[in-house]
Design a protein around this motif. Structure first.
Motif: not given
Length: 122
Positions: A21, A30, A55, A71-76, A78, A80
């Protein structure tokens, strides 16, 4: 300036899996593509994977294609790196990078993480 902090490295047997992470500070995560790179002892830094801002687009080095997933989580804030079917040659320090760009002189980024060590035992 965006700061990046990697985590998730460790010691794993060949054939095993790890998920790295990279958490980013700031509210503009983002707005940037992200990348993963690695450096093995005695070797130069090597490109691993990149992911677009949304993403929707990813790109991998041939050496990890089919085994690693970015992968990515723009809300977090982060990004990965899921690493499966690990091999001894994957042993390296892994770094995430903000908005990496590939120039003739090599890859460049405005911000690099401190790195997380991945060691694969055979």
């Amino acid at each position: 300036q965006v700061q990046l902090v990697e985590s998730g490295g460790g010691l794993v047997q060949a054939g095993g899996s790890l998920r790295l992470s990279c958490a980013a500070s700031g509210r503009t995560f983002s707005s940037y593509s992200m990348g993963w790179f690695r450096r093995a002892p005695g070797k130069e830094r090597e490109f691993v994977a990149t992911i677009s801002r949304s993403g929707s687009a990813t790109y991998y080095a041939d050496s990890v294609k089919g085994r690693f997933t970015i992968s990515r989580d723009n809300a977090k804030n982060t990004v990965y790196l899921q690493m499966n079917s690990l091999k001894s040659e994957d042993t390296a320090a892994y770094y995430c990078a903000l908005d990496p760009k590939n120039y003739a002189s090599g890859w460049s980024s405005s911000s690099w993480g401190q790195g997380t060590q991945v060691t694969v035992s055979s």
